[in-house]
Design a protein around this motif. Sequence first.
Motif, mmCIF file in Angstrom:
data_model
loop_
_atom_site.group_PDB
_atom_site.id
_atom_site.type_symbol
_atom_site.label_atom_id
_atom_site.label_comp_id
_atom_site.label_asym_id
_atom_site.label_seq_id
_atom_site.Cartn_x
_atom_site.Cartn_y
_atom_site.Cartn_z
ATOM 1 N N SER A 221 53.572 50.064 78.937
ATOM 2 C CA SER A 221 53.891 49.786 80.337
ATOM 3 C C SER A 221 53.124 48.562 80.838
ATOM 4 N N GLU B 231 54.472 45.270 79.219
ATOM 5 C CA GLU B 231 55.749 44.839 79.804
ATOM 6 C C GLU B 231 55.542 44.082 81.115
ATOM 7 N N ARG B 232 54.410 44.317 81.768
ATOM 8 C CA ARG B 232 54.120 43.653 83.038
ATOM 9 C C ARG B 232 53.271 42.393 82.869
ATOM 10 N N ALA C 243 54.313 56.145 83.556
ATOM 11 C CA ALA C 243 54.885 55.741 84.846
ATOM 12 C C ALA C 243 53.823 55.328 85.869
ATOM 13 N N LEU D 173 52.082 52.685 86.374
ATOM 14 C CA LEU D 173 52.187 51.331 86.920
ATOM 15 C C LEU D 173 53.465 51.124 87.724
ATOM 16 N N ASP D 174 54.323 52.161 87.778
ATOM 17 C CA ASP D 174 55.494 52.107 88.650
ATOM 18 C C ASP D 174 55.136 52.463 90.091
ATOM 19 N N HIS D 175 53.950 53.014 90.292
ATOM 20 C CA HIS D 175 53.506 53.344 91.652
ATOM 21 C C HIS D 175 53.580 52.084 92.503
ATOM 22 N N PRO D 176 54.105 52.162 93.721
ATOM 23 C CA PRO D 176 54.297 50.943 94.532
ATOM 24 C C PRO D 176 53.033 50.099 94.688
ATOM 25 N N ALA E 245 52.267 48.485 91.209
ATOM 26 C CA ALA E 245 53.268 47.460 90.879
ATOM 27 C C ALA E 245 53.045 46.198 91.703
ATOM 28 N N ARG E 246 52.780 46.366 92.998
ATOM 29 C CA ARG E 246 52.550 45.201 93.870
ATOM 30 C C ARG E 246 51.290 44.450 93.442
ATOM 31 N N GLU F 175 51.689 42.445 90.264
ATOM 32 C CA GLU F 175 52.462 41.223 90.537
ATOM 33 C C GLU F 175 51.584 40.171 91.199
#
Length: 544
Positions: free
Chosen positions: A37, A40-41, A518, A520-523, A526-527, A530
């Motif tokens: 995960s 991929e980011r 999952a 790093l899918d936490h909002p 994820a923000r 980025e």
Amino acid sequence: DVSIARDWGLTVQLYYLRREGDGGFGDTQALEAFARSAGERGAAAIAISPVHAMFASDPSRYSPYSPSSRLFLNALYAAPGAILGERAVRTAIEETGLADELRRLESLTLVDWPAAAAAKWILYRSLYSAFIGSEHPLHEDFNSFRHAGGEALENHCRFEALRDESEKLGISDNWHEWPDAFKNPRSAAIDQFAAEHGEQIGFHAFAQWLIARGLERAQTAARSSGMKIGLIGDLAVGADGAGSQAWSRQDELLSALTVGAPPDILNRSGQSWGISAFSPTGLKRNGFRAFIEMLRANFAHAGGLRIDHVMGLQRLWVVPLGSPPSDGAYLNYPLDDMLRLLCLESWRHKAVVLGEDLGTVPEGLHDKLSEREILGMRVLLFEQDNAQFKPIIKWSDDALATTSTHDLPTLTGWLSELDIEWNKTLGHIDANTEQDWRAARERERQGLRTALRQNYGMHDSSDSDLIDGSIRYLGHTRAPLVLLPIEDALGIEEQANLPGTIDSHPNWRRRLPGDSAALLDHPDAARRLEILAAARQQARERDQ
């Protein structure tokens, strides 16, 4: 070349991670999923907590920085289903009746190390019985692993078996109190014990094989996901003097001394960490064998290595067992020889080296590390002078940058003063100290707000905004590598370890919410990833 890459990565305590079927704490299979995960980011690395071998017969000892041996691994972190197949694990769970207990352990907010470890060792023994009693296709790989491990692996497994049998043998858990024949790993008595307990010794080798292969899989997953570095291991500053490494390398370790720190303004009584150090003369006398084998063991399954308290390569504060830390003295080490060997093994394994150089650093050490491209460590919470945070352009270009560490408050905890509240609750500070601490924290918070306002025009920011801005701030520095703790990516308030506590704070027991795949899918995460990735890209473009 990590020295010019302006890369970024994450840090995580391995036991933090969750997956269905993990048995109550994170393992290498959860790490695999987390690594994919993160890769991929765009992450270049994941720095993990130490995975050194602990004491299999005493699961109440779980601090990752007080291991039995830095040569071998904590087998509890293995995910046997990833190696032997999930069917074998399901069968073993049915045969041992562990299903309900494992589900209970997985539901807990904090790791129950004694119960979780006990369950996992029962599971491992069932798996081992089935493994050796079958025509398993991995027998050859297991035998090859044992052969490659040689005398060092054999000694570690014999030590574990001796501790397993201590009650029957009428000996204590501490090898210093064993009969003379058992104190010597090469004695005839030890050989006889090994001959009589071959299956038990083989079991501990089996457990080491499972965790070694699991870490290999995790590093492969990290690199396959696009990571330049992959896993960064953590090398503890020492090992328990009553442990496997001290027993098997007695001429090279000073097991009658403990490492610590002298009295200073933060710890007026000094510190004693309960771990043993290498003997400088013993290392030289044996051609640095123990140091070299330790480096090779820790580089084996990683693309990088963090050296805890890297100042220990030059000198360590050592204290006689049973004496107060103030009675200690500095012991000097052959720094240049050890650095040369460290660089050689780094080059052989194509791995980066990070040196945790926080605290009192001997004069000249920073330069020696920099000359060899060993990255130091700079922490946002410390990069200030009287609440004036260091300008972005002034950050070091030969040290990694991070928001916090496992021994410090998370950014959320720092902003909310949770660390001060903990110290107040536990009686570590009086009312005057608390008041002074809170006043200083308010000045520091305002100093951080000022720095972020000057750089990004941030006004009337929430705590969440301050964390976002702090991550952007680090990303824009000249640091070759920024490591973001997963706690700060998620905005978690509690810290992993509160120094100066043992049972009064849940050190090394917290778990993260949600499945590792999952997380790093936490909002928030994820923000922030980025933000960090974009800032790192801008830092590369600026420096070109």
